[in-house]
Design a protein around this motif. Structure first.
Motif, mmCIF file in Angstrom:
data_model
loop_
_atom_site.group_PDB
_atom_site.id
_atom_site.type_symbol
_atom_site.label_atom_id
_atom_site.label_comp_id
_atom_site.label_asym_id
_atom_site.label_seq_id
_atom_site.Cartn_x
_atom_site.Cartn_y
_atom_site.Cartn_z
ATOM 1 N N LEU A 184 17.593 -8.197 -53.480
ATOM 2 C CA LEU A 184 16.498 -8.957 -54.092
ATOM 3 C C LEU A 184 15.848 -9.900 -53.094
ATOM 4 N N ALA A 185 16.637 -10.374 -52.121
ATOM 5 C CA ALA A 185 16.107 -11.325 -51.143
ATOM 6 C C ALA A 185 15.544 -10.639 -49.913
ATOM 7 N N ALA A 186 15.589 -9.301 -49.857
ATOM 8 C CA ALA A 186 15.143 -8.583 -48.656
ATOM 9 C C ALA A 186 13.690 -8.880 -48.290
ATOM 10 N N PRO A 187 12.747 -8.897 -49.239
ATOM 11 C CA PRO A 187 11.371 -9.242 -48.842
ATOM 12 C C PRO A 187 11.268 -10.652 -48.256
ATOM 13 N N ASP A 188 12.007 -11.608 -48.824
ATOM 14 C CA ASP A 188 11.995 -12.962 -48.273
ATOM 15 C C ASP A 188 12.621 -12.997 -46.886
ATOM 16 N N LEU A 189 13.626 -12.161 -46.656
ATOM 17 C CA LEU A 189 14.251 -12.110 -45.335
ATOM 18 C C LEU A 189 13.269 -11.608 -44.291
ATOM 19 N N GLN A 190 12.475 -10.616 -44.665
ATOM 20 C CA GLN A 190 11.470 -10.118 -43.723
ATOM 21 C C GLN A 190 10.510 -11.240 -43.317
ATOM 22 N N ALA A 191 10.041 -11.974 -44.294
ATOM 23 C CA ALA A 191 9.137 -13.081 -44.004
ATOM 24 C C ALA A 191 9.845 -14.166 -43.194
ATOM 25 N N ALA A 192 11.123 -14.400 -43.486
ATOM 26 C CA ALA A 192 11.867 -15.435 -42.763
ATOM 27 C C ALA A 192 12.064 -15.062 -41.304
ATOM 28 N N VAL A 193 12.296 -13.776 -41.021
ATOM 29 C CA VAL A 193 12.453 -13.334 -39.632
ATOM 30 C C VAL A 193 11.165 -13.584 -38.851
ATOM 31 N N ALA A 194 10.036 -13.239 -39.466
ATOM 32 C CA ALA A 194 8.756 -13.487 -38.803
ATOM 33 C C ALA A 194 8.523 -14.983 -38.600
ATOM 34 N N GLU A 195 8.891 -15.786 -39.575
ATOM 35 C CA GLU A 195 8.715 -17.234 -39.453
ATOM 36 C C GLU A 195 9.614 -17.807 -38.363
ATOM 37 N N PHE A 196 10.842 -17.323 -38.276
ATOM 38 C CA PHE A 196 11.753 -17.801 -37.241
ATOM 39 C C PHE A 196 11.230 -17.463 -35.850
ATOM 40 N N GLY A 197 10.685 -16.256 -35.702
ATOM 41 C CA GLY A 197 10.105 -15.893 -34.416
ATOM 42 C C GLY A 197 8.938 -16.782 -34.043
ATOM 43 N N ARG A 198 8.127 -17.145 -35.041
ATOM 44 C CA ARG A 198 6.974 -18.013 -34.759
ATOM 45 C C ARG A 198 7.425 -19.421 -34.366
ATOM 46 N N VAL A 199 8.400 -19.959 -35.111
ATOM 47 C CA VAL A 199 8.871 -21.319 -34.825
ATOM 48 C C VAL A 199 9.611 -21.360 -33.503
ATOM 49 N N ALA A 200 10.378 -20.310 -33.186
ATOM 50 C CA ALA A 200 11.082 -20.283 -31.899
ATOM 51 C C ALA A 200 10.106 -20.279 -30.744
ATOM 52 N N ALA A 201 8.995 -19.569 -30.898
ATOM 53 C CA ALA A 201 7.994 -19.537 -29.826
ATOM 54 C C ALA A 201 7.368 -20.906 -29.602
ATOM 55 N N LEU A 202 7.308 -21.731 -30.658
ATOM 56 C CA LEU A 202 6.726 -23.069 -30.519
ATOM 57 C C LEU A 202 7.612 -24.003 -29.705
ATOM 58 N N GLN A 203 8.896 -23.646 -29.499
ATOM 59 C CA GLN A 203 9.806 -24.490 -28.728
ATOM 60 C C GLN A 203 9.622 -24.288 -27.230
ATOM 61 N N SER A 204 8.737 -23.389 -26.840
ATOM 62 C CA SER A 204 8.570 -23.050 -25.424
ATOM 63 C C SER A 204 8.009 -24.231 -24.650
ATOM 64 N N THR A 205 8.416 -24.317 -23.401
ATOM 65 C CA THR A 205 7.877 -25.318 -22.463
ATOM 66 C C THR A 205 7.075 -24.612 -21.383
ATOM 67 N N ALA A 206 7.739 -23.944 -20.469
ATOM 68 C CA ALA A 206 7.036 -23.175 -19.437
ATOM 69 C C ALA A 206 7.028 -21.697 -19.837
ATOM 70 N N SER A 207 8.178 -21.050 -19.672
ATOM 71 C CA SER A 207 8.285 -19.650 -20.117
ATOM 72 C C SER A 207 8.461 -19.607 -21.631
ATOM 73 N N PRO A 208 7.852 -18.631 -22.294
ATOM 74 C CA PRO A 208 7.914 -18.587 -23.772
ATOM 75 C C PRO A 208 9.251 -18.045 -24.282
ATOM 76 N N TYR A 209 9.727 -18.641 -25.356
ATOM 77 C CA TYR A 209 10.866 -18.087 -26.074
ATOM 78 C C TYR A 209 10.348 -16.990 -27.011
ATOM 79 N N HIS A 210 11.124 -15.952 -27.145
ATOM 80 C CA HIS A 210 10.732 -14.894 -28.067
ATOM 81 C C HIS A 210 11.964 -14.359 -28.784
ATOM 82 N N LEU A 211 11.742 -13.868 -29.995
ATOM 83 C CA LEU A 211 12.821 -13.368 -30.836
ATOM 84 C C LEU A 211 12.919 -11.857 -30.690
ATOM 85 N N ASP A 212 14.114 -11.387 -30.318
ATOM 86 C CA ASP A 212 14.378 -9.951 -30.204
ATOM 87 C C ASP A 212 15.320 -9.545 -31.335
ATOM 88 N N THR A 213 14.845 -8.721 -32.231
ATOM 89 C CA THR A 213 15.686 -8.248 -33.333
ATOM 90 C C THR A 213 15.046 -7.028 -33.975
#
Length: 854
Positions: A260-289
């Motif tokens: 039941l939570a699978a659609p929310d998990l998909q959205a959460a993975v995309a959100e986590f990747g976006r927020v992780a990229a915002l933590q970048s300073t010089a080289s960008p952080y990116h989510l691999d999954t």
């Protein structure tokens, strides 16, 4: 009115209503819970079976300068805590386990190997808990040395023990790596993984084994290995002169996953990747999954399962409500006299209708509560339908009872003419019915034209087709009977004429079972056909996956002595040797996959199987990408010219796409078999012991793996339960049809008995009155059930439950339809005889009133 007195007077009918309502509520509330539980299990199994590198969350960043280097474990730990802090709420329950961190270099060539050998540097945060040192010692602090006039770092490294002979390395050697920015790697120890099957190593397969890749434009293989360095090695590891990346792995705990939570998990993975990229300073952080893709594939399979199961469950609920309506109709008929009397004595319409509704509620409400309570014994999450299903049953039963009585007793002392069988339908009603039929046919055409899709339209089309079939049956049902009536009128026997005439003049109460029997038979036969189609396609898929009853494959040549031992093994009937390889096409860089095999022997192994291969004595069978070349030349052990003898889309168990060919085994100068195709009854474990380097596959195991998938089991199990339930409801509907018309039928038979009708003639009369409706409805229902899979066409993609193959070959298996039709006919005939036997014991004076014979 005294409801308790009425309930006692009609206890049998109330008990039947209670049982039917109980079963309907239990099915409509329990089956969805069981389905959802299987969906959860399927998701968990999908996450567990997938490699950890796909399922887990990996945050990565590249270091491109000394300012971006991380030289201490504390720097890694701080970022790990940060990633867990910014995890979306939907992901937190799944990412509670302890992860690990790593630093790795890539594309670090060993000096002097022309880039054919690479030794990368790798640091694992928990290497001490993951490996055992079997040679030498664990690496220590790095040092420096002079090389070509420059000071370079010297890393003490450890290497997996299996890679030493493959790469030609030894413990104690020092290897120079790099082409410009050099470094020295001193191999001080060799290790083995404590548990090489642990999912952990999916992230670090480059450390545990030599990774090989084809060098572009060359037949040589690149060999890559990642060595281990200690925490102290981070101080000298920099991304300024080499390709260096850092990784934080957050493992996913599949036990906390919910479908039941699978659609929310998909959205959460995309959100986590976006927020992780915002933590970048010089080289960008990116989510691999690969978690998003896993969830997407799972949701696509679940959508199909939900469509099929909710389609049949919707039909089950509709049929259950129809059968309950028949019992309510029977109860209303038996309440007709006391309610008419109450209405004639001044009772209001609200009191009369309320009394019938309340009496129905007395039976239905406790049954709904019991069914609702029993559904909680079924494991699985509580869905909205678990609450709404029993409520729908109660509201429908009570509402139908109240509405029917309100219409029946809207005027006191209502009378009904017995000499009129049916009124002529109005033009508006005929137009509406024609519109329903046309829309159903157009919907089926559009569904086939647009292909697979998951939306409400897919659920409405079968409902429309069922309604259209019911309307056509109701409208056309009397006409063939009237033809038989005319034929019977020419004969001397009165029983056929009277029985068929009564059947053709059946009232709405007699026609109502058609609306129940038709969808019951249609949906149950549809479920049986779909289940059979899935089973047949699963078997086909298992044969295509293995290509033989047993298949033995090896990365190296299988010795002739091992093949002889296999041939001599008890139970082995036939062994066909084959060799696979990558061959050169022509004299350029074009390559193709090839299979050398004795096709005639292979075809004998496949005798009786659902797959086959075209005959081939010389030349080659080629893929569509290699068609049109006539005679061509390949390089495989030697140069061989081959003539194209046919084009094949795929080769079972070997090739499904790309450039490939099948050639006779005789084209090889010296066959080096790496594949065995075996027919016989022999244990795979025995074969595995005879060829330790090989992998053994069997068609039976492949079929079992397909069938044991939770989603596949759920679909087939649900179809089976619904088929049995609908068949039972159909039988109940037949019995109720007999009971509802029992009083009127008894009166007619009693009249005829005064004219000399014998008991045997009374039985034949009853059978002729009931059987036409049963037979016509059964035939239409069976035709509807057999036609629905073809009408839906590609709208329902069941390939996920059949090993990836499309389910489209619905073989016409008439076993289940014949059983259902035979059961209904048997019940109808037995009911007719039972009714006649009961009527025979009645006193004519108890049936016929004074003046009835005048």
């Amino acid at each position: 009115m005294r409801i308790a007195l009425l309930a006692r007077a009609h206890l049998g009918t109330m008990a039947v209503l209670f049982v039917l309502a109980l079963s309907a509520c239990l099915l409509v509330a329990g089956l969805p819970r069981a389905m959802q539980a299987s969906f959860d299990e399927a998701l968990r199994r999908s996450l567990v079976s997938a490699p950890a590198v796909q399922a887990d969350l990996t945050v990565s960043v590249e270091s491109r300068s000394s300012e971006e280097d991380l030289h201490e474990r504390g720097q890694f730990d701080a970022r790990d805590r940060r990633w867990r802090q910014i995890l979306p709420p939907a992901l937190r329950p799944l990412a509670t386990g302890a992860g690990h961190m790593s630093a790795k270099t890539t594309s670090t060539p060993v000096t002097g190997t022309s880039g054919h050998t690479h030794m990368n540097l790798g640091w694992l945060s928990d290497a001490d808990r993951r490996v055992d040192w079997v040679q030498g010692r664990a690496p220590g602090k790095p040092s420096t040395m002079r090389y070509e006039g420059a000071t370079i770092p010297v890393f003490e490294v450890g290497i997996v023990a299996d890679a030493l002979p493959e790469l030609g390395f030894e413990v104690g050697q020092t290897k120079m790596v790099g082409e410009n920015d050099y470094a020295a790697l001193k191999i001080v120890g060799a290790f083995k993984a404590k548990d090489p099957r642990d999912r952990y190593w999916s992230h670090n397969v480059d450390i545990l084994q030599v990774v090989k890749a084809q060098t572009p434009g060359s037949d040589e293989l690149e060999k890559r290995i990642t060595t281990l360095i200690p925490d102290a090695g981070l101080t000298a590891l920099s991304g300024e002169g080499r390709n260096l990346s850092y990784h934080w792995i957050l493992p996913i705990d599949a036990r906390a996953a919910s479908a039941l939570a699978a659609p929310d998990l998909q959205a959460a993975v995309a959100e986590f990747g976006r927020v992780a990229a915002l933590q970048s300073t010089a080289s960008p952080y990116h989510l691999d999954t690969g978690l998003s893709k896993l969830l997407g594939d799972f949701l696509a399979e679940v959508a199909t399962a939900q469509t099929v199961t909710y389609l049949v469950l919707g039909g089950l609920l509709a049929v259950a409500l129809g059968v309950i309506a028949l019992v309510v109709l029977l109860l209303g008929n038996r309440l007709d006299q006391p309610l008419s009397l109450a209405r004639a004595r001044g009772g209001s319409l609200r009191q009369v209708a309320g009394a019938g509704a309340l009496l129905t509620g007395v039976a239905v409400l406790p049954a709904a509560l019991a069914g609702y309570g029993l559904s909680f014994l079924v494991p699985g999450p509580v869905l909205p339908i678990v609450h709404l299903g029993p409520l729908v049953v109660v509201v429908a039963a009570v509402g139908f009872a109240g509405a029917r009585l309100a219409l029946t007793h809207r005027t006191p002392l209502h009378e009904r003419r017995d000499d009129v069988s049916a009124g002529r339908p109005s033009a508006r009603r005929v137009t509406l019915e024609v519109l329903v039929v046309v829309l159903a046919l157009v919907g089926a055409y559009l569904l086939r034209a647009r292909g697979a899709s998951q939306d409400p339209f897919l659920l409405l089309v079968p409902v429309g087709l069922t309604l259209a079939a019911a309307l056509i049956t109701l409208r056309c049902y009397p006409y063939p009977l009237r033809l038989f009536v005319r034929l019977a009128a020419r004969g001397r026997a009165a029983v056929p004429f009277l029985g068929l005439t009564r059947a053709a003049r059946a009232r709405s109460a007699g026609v109502l079972p058609v609306l129940i029997l038709l969808p019951a038979l249609g949906v149950s036969v549809f479920a049986a056909v779909i289940s059979g189609g899935i089973a047949d396609t699963q078997r086909l898929a298992s044969w295509q996956q293995v290509g033989a009853p047993i298949k033995v494959t090896s990365n190296v040549e299988i010795p002739a002595a091992s093949i002889d031992r296999i041939r001599a093994t008890p139970g082995v009937e036939q062994v066909v040797i084959a060799q696979t390889g990558r061959v050169q096409v022509g004299y350029g860089a074009e390559r193709a996959e090839a299979l050398a095999v004795d096709v005639a022997q292979w075809r004998r192994i496949l005798d009786g199987a659902p797959i086959s291969v075209p005959p081939l004595s010389d030349g080659a069978l080629v893929s569509p990408e290699l068609r049109g070349r006539g005679t061509f030349e390949i390089g495989w052990q030697s140069r061989v010219k081959l003539a194209t003898r046919g084009v094949v889309e795929s080769v079972p168990s070997f090739f499904t796409q790309g450039k490939f060919m099948v050639v006779p085994l005789g084209v090889l100068t010296r066959p080096a078999p790496n594949t065995l195709l075996i027919k016989g009854d022999v244990s795979p474990d025995v074969l595995a012991r005879l060829v330790p380097s090989a992998t053994v596959e069997t068609q039976e195991r492949a079929l079992s793996a397909i069938q044991d998938d939770p989603l596949t089991s759920t679909v087939r199990w649900t179809l089976l339960v619904v088929t049995v339930a609908l068949g039972s409801y159909a039988l109940v509907a037949v019995v109720l049809a007999l009971v509802i018309g029992a009083a009127e039928r008894a009166s007619a038979v009693s009249f005829l008995r005064t004219l000399g009708l014998s008991d045997r003639q009374a039985q034949r009369l009853t059978v002729l009155e009931i059987l036409p409706m049963i037979l016509v409805t059964a035939l239409v229902g069976l035709g509807l059930g057999l036609g629905l899979p073809f009408a839906l066409g590609a709208g329902v993609d069941l390939s996920s439950y059949a090993g990836g193959l499309p389910v489209g070959d619905y073989s016409l298996d008439l076993l289940v339809p014949a059983l259902l039709a035979g059961g209904l006919t048997t019940v109808a005939v037995l009911g007719a005889y039972a009714h006649t036997a009961i009527s025979r014991r009645r006193n004519l004076g108890a049936v016929l009133r004074v003046g009835d014979l005048s």
